[in-house]
Design an enzyme around this catalytic site. Sequence first.
Site, mmCIF file in Angstrom:
data_model
loop_
_atom_site.group_PDB
_atom_site.id
_atom_site.type_symbol
_atom_site.label_atom_id
_atom_site.label_comp_id
_atom_site.label_asym_id
_atom_site.label_seq_id
_atom_site.Cartn_x
_atom_site.Cartn_y
_atom_site.Cartn_z
ATOM 1 N N LEU A 6 0.866 -1.175 0.000
ATOM 2 C CA LEU A 6 0.000 0.000 0.000
ATOM 3 C C LEU A 6 0.902 1.224 0.000
ATOM 4 C CD1 LEU A 6 -2.787 -0.915 2.610
ATOM 5 C CD2 LEU A 6 -2.958 -0.933 0.119
ATOM 6 N N ASP A 7 0.485 2.280 -0.707
ATOM 7 C CA ASP A 7 1.281 3.497 -0.779
ATOM 8 C C ASP A 7 1.447 4.126 0.597
ATOM 9 O OD1 ASP A 7 1.208 3.065 -3.488
ATOM 10 O OD2 ASP A 7 -0.367 4.543 -3.866
ATOM 11 N N LEU A 8 2.405 5.033 0.689
ATOM 12 C CA LEU A 8 2.686 5.733 1.934
ATOM 13 C C LEU A 8 1.432 6.344 2.549
ATOM 14 C CD1 LEU A 8 4.842 7.015 3.923
ATOM 15 C CD2 LEU A 8 4.893 8.959 2.337
ATOM 16 N N THR A 55 -1.772 5.628 1.779
ATOM 17 C CA THR A 55 -2.955 4.769 1.713
ATOM 18 C C THR A 55 -3.113 4.005 3.016
ATOM 19 O OG1 THR A 55 -2.751 4.518 -0.685
ATOM 20 C CG2 THR A 55 -4.091 2.891 0.461
ATOM 21 N N HIS A 96 0.472 2.071 -8.334
ATOM 22 C CA HIS A 96 -0.447 3.179 -8.058
ATOM 23 C C HIS A 96 -1.720 3.070 -8.908
ATOM 24 C CE1 HIS A 96 2.959 6.044 -6.462
ATOM 25 N NE2 HIS A 96 2.765 4.981 -5.705
#
Length: 230
Positions: A100-102, A104, A183
């Site tokens: 998961l993104d930073l 998210t 992403h």
Amino acid sequence: MRLDKFVCDCTGLTRSQAGKLIRQGEIQLNGLLCKQPAQQIKESDVVLLDDEPLRLTGPRYILLHKPAGYVCSTDDPDHNTVFVLLDEPNIDKLHTVGRLDLDTTGLLLITDDGQWSHKISSPKHECAKTYRAWLADPVEDSAIAQFAEGVMLRGEKTPTKPAQLEIINPTECLLTIHEGRYHQVKRMFAAIGNKVVQLHRERVGPLTLDTSLAEGEYRQLTPEEVSLFN
């Protein structure tokens, strides 16, 4: 790791049950009675219950409610990693199932079982993932059909696989995808001229985020939950 947490992981007892056992003098630590549930122990320590050593056995399957501001890597010079949120032995043997993104938040699976994580993250298995997205601008109803057909992302040679979009309100949607491009959710909305301002993963396959977990909290998956991906 705390002694009561170690006893929980080895026996399947709840934290309160393990604490009661320790306070009653049922646990020995390195040959001595230990009645302090919060006692920190090391991997080299010997913990006995009924004169039998307790050992962590079998692979670990963890469900974490990931907060924003943490990265899904083992080491990062600029940000905390999700692994600092875990009170587990042998952290270096664990890995995240996908990323998961930073910024998210939401459901993140962590394990030391490589075969199990491959079944979830491998593109050929097309494991569904559902995200709640908050958008900068209202989304048109036509986006439902666009996402169902697949959209071309910038820099890609093939469109995305069909995805299911549910519009909750003009700037809040649920999006279910069946692949894991870089992403991807943010880029899909960018492809139709919108921008994701907040993103939260609610579901992976048949497993939904445990609503009893606050951000940063985690728990072990039950055997039944683990088997959902076998």
